[in-house]
Design an enzyme around this catalytic site. Structure first.
Site, PDB file in Angstrom:
ATOM      1  CG  HIS A 208      -0.140   0.208   2.526  1.00 48.40           C
ATOM      2  ND1 HIS A 208       0.587  -0.810   3.101  1.00 48.40           N
ATOM      3  CD2 HIS A 208       0.033   1.290   3.328  1.00 48.40           C
ATOM      4  CE1 HIS A 208       1.148  -0.375   4.209  1.00 48.40           C
ATOM      5  NE2 HIS A 208       0.844   0.903   4.365  1.00 48.40           N
ATOM      6  CG  ASP A 210       1.803   5.089   4.762  1.00 45.04           C
ATOM      7  OD1 ASP A 210       1.209   3.999   4.675  1.00 45.04           O
ATOM      8  OD2 ASP A 210       2.863   5.231   5.407  1.00 45.04           O
ATOM      9  CG  HIS A 265       5.217   1.034   2.722  1.00 48.58           C
ATOM     10  ND1 HIS A 265       4.619   2.154   2.165  1.00 48.58           N
ATOM     11  CD2 HIS A 265       4.721   0.953   3.989  1.00 48.58           C
ATOM     12  CE1 HIS A 265       3.823   2.712   3.041  1.00 48.58           C
ATOM     13  NE2 HIS A 265       3.854   2.006   4.166  1.00 48.58           N
ATOM     14  NE  ARG A 275       8.295  -4.580  10.833  1.00 47.66           N
ATOM     15  CZ  ARG A 275       9.312  -3.798  10.475  1.00 47.66           C
ATOM     16  NH1 ARG A 275      10.545  -4.237  10.503  1.00 47.66           N
ATOM     17  NH2 ARG A 275       9.099  -2.551  10.059  1.00 47.66           N
TER      18      ARG A 275
HETATM   19  C1  GA4 Z   1      -2.662   2.823   5.261  1.00 51.99           C
HETATM   20  C2  GA4 Z   1      -1.791   3.724   6.159  1.00 51.99           C
HETATM   21  C3  GA4 Z   1      -2.244   3.754   7.633  1.00 51.99           C
HETATM   22  O1  GA4 Z   1      -1.807   2.585   8.316  1.00 51.99           O
HETATM   23  C4  GA4 Z   1      -3.787   3.879   7.744  1.00 51.99           C
HETATM   24  C5  GA4 Z   1      -4.398   2.687   7.043  1.00 51.99           C
HETATM   25  C6  GA4 Z   1      -5.944   2.547   7.101  1.00 51.99           C
HETATM   26  C7  GA4 Z   1      -6.387   1.610   8.233  1.00 51.99           C
HETATM   27  O2  GA4 Z   1      -5.652   0.704   8.623  1.00 51.99           O
HETATM   28  O3  GA4 Z   1      -7.516   1.802   8.701  1.00 51.99           O
HETATM   29  C8  GA4 Z   1      -6.365   2.040   5.703  1.00 51.99           C
HETATM   30  C9  GA4 Z   1      -5.107   2.227   4.777  1.00 51.99           C
HETATM   31  C10 GA4 Z   1      -4.138   3.058   5.597  1.00 51.99           C
HETATM   32  C11 GA4 Z   1      -5.471   2.894   3.439  1.00 51.99           C
HETATM   33  C12 GA4 Z   1      -6.803   2.388   2.806  1.00 51.99           C
HETATM   34  C13 GA4 Z   1      -7.869   2.027   3.864  1.00 51.99           C
HETATM   35  C14 GA4 Z   1      -7.562   2.801   5.151  1.00 51.99           C
HETATM   36  C15 GA4 Z   1      -6.855   0.608   5.608  1.00 51.99           C
HETATM   37  C16 GA4 Z   1      -7.582   0.614   4.307  1.00 51.99           C
HETATM   38  C17 GA4 Z   1      -7.892  -0.477   3.620  1.00 51.99           C
HETATM   39  C18 GA4 Z   1      -4.197   4.084   9.193  1.00 51.99           C
HETATM   40  C19 GA4 Z   1      -4.260   4.973   6.828  1.00 51.99           C
HETATM   41  O4  GA4 Z   1      -4.423   6.145   7.099  1.00 51.99           O
HETATM   42  O5  GA4 Z   1      -4.485   4.460   5.587  1.00 51.99           O
END
Ligand code: GA4
Length: 333
Positions: A208, A210, A265, A275
């Site tokens: 994914h 961020d 990443h 981890r």
């Molecule tokens: C990816 C980055 C962060 O960890 C996060 C994630 C969020 C979650 O875990 O709730 C998301 C992911 C992240 C992007 C798309 C959506 C939202 C899970 C998901 C499938 C906290 C964020 O801000 O976006």
């Protein structure tokens, strides 16, 4: 061929695996020394080429880091019932294997927090969730404010390096008291059975990018983090418990009109070691317009993206699957 026994398969069947050797490390990760007087130039280069770098000599006191890691480890060692008292990560609280709410899963358990009191999502927090009940509330605060300061320093160096004016054009967004910043503590338990059975590792957190501006990650000395290079090759990042790893997020890619790269990443769980990582995800206030910074744009240069606010981007991001290209919806055709 190795045949997995049914109970083992049942446990992991929905989580993807990977045959990638997590221990063959890539040696080309840019390492930036904050005390180097050319650091800003190196940071800009790293953000353009990789969207990722390691920062050494960062000045964050080691006791903030080790103290929080020790408490996080204690939390993850609690019984499942105790951990669930933190409330479901829907969207903030304790989560186990499920990531987000659109069907993504990984070999991970985590605590997810958000610091913005205005966030509409906060209203969904279950009444049981009260983070102040954890012993490490003050440790989180000390750690967060030290890492926020570090992120701001790096964002100001980026502004200097790119000749963006004013130099706080980026840092003000995460410094703002309404900054929509997330904090995530992840635990990736080892999975020796699967590794022994078929030499594969479970995907802890699928690939994914961020969505925020900048992410600052620190982990213990267990490997697992992998980044995708420009040509799509996945490489393993050597762990370093004394340093911070910086990721460019989607919003910074937009604000630099594509000069910086929001890095893809993922994390692969280790076969034998746990981890633990902590990630500060620095985001702007919800009402902030995310667009290329005017002082960066060359004459005649057009924005590659349609206009949007962070709140709009976030809403759209939460409707996507983890691995989706979220910026694609906002690119100008
Ligand atoms: C990816 C980055 C962060 O960890 C996060 C994630 C969020 C979650 O875990 O709730 C998301 C992911 C992240 C992007 C798309 C959506 C939202 C899970 C998901 C499938 C906290 C964020 O801000 O976006």
């Amino acid at each position: 061929m190795v045949v997995l026994s049914q109970p083992v398969l049942d446990n992991f069947s929905t989580i993807k695996t990977c045959k990638f050797p997590t221990s063959s490390f890539y040696c080309g990760i840019p390492v930036i020394d904050l005390l180097d007087r050319d650091a800003k130039t190196h940071i800009v280069k790293a953000c353009q080429e990789f969207g990722f770098f390691k920062l050494v000599n960062h000045g964050v006191p080691l006791e903030f880091i080790t103290g929080l890691e020790a408490e996080a480890t204690k939390f993850f060692n609690l019984s499942q019932m105790e951990k669930e008292k933190a409330g479901k990560a829907n969207p903030f609280g304790y989560g186990n294997k499920r990531i987000g709410s659109n069907g993504d899963v990984g070999w991970v358990e985590y605590l997810l927090l958000n610091t913005n009191p205005d966030d509409i999502h906060q209203k969904k927090i279950t009444p049981k969730f009260n983070f102040s009940c954890f012993a490490y509330r003050s440790l989180v605060n000390d750690y967060m404010s030290a890492v926020r300061n570090l992120a701001c320093e790096v964002l100001e160096m980026i502004a200097d390096g790119l000749k963006i004016e004013p130099r706080y054009a980026l840092s003000r967004l995460v410094r703002d008291e309404k900054s929509d910043t997330f904090f995530r503590l992840n635990h990736y338990p080892p999975c020796p059975e699967l590794q022994a059975l078929c030499g594969r590792n479970l995907i802890g957190f699928g690939e994914h990018t961020d969505p925020q501006i900048i992410s600052v990650l620190r982990s213990n000395n267990t490997s697992g983090l992998q980044i995708s290079l420009r040509d799509g090759t996945w490489v393993s990042v050597p762990p370093d418990q004394y340093s911070f790893f910086f990721n460019v997020g989607d919003s910074l890619q937009v604000m630099t009109n594509g000069r910086f790269r929001s890095v893809r990443h993922r994390v692969v769980a280790d076969g034998v070691k746990s981890r633990v990582s902590m990630i500060y995800l620095g985001g702007p206030p919800l009402t902030e317009k995310i667009a290329p910074l005017p002082s960066l744009m060359e004459q005649g240069e057009e924005s590659l993206y349609k206009e949007f606010t962070w709140s709009e981007y976030k809403k759209s991001a939460y409707n996507t699957r983890l691995g989706d290209n979220r910026l694609a919806f906002f690119e100008k055709s």
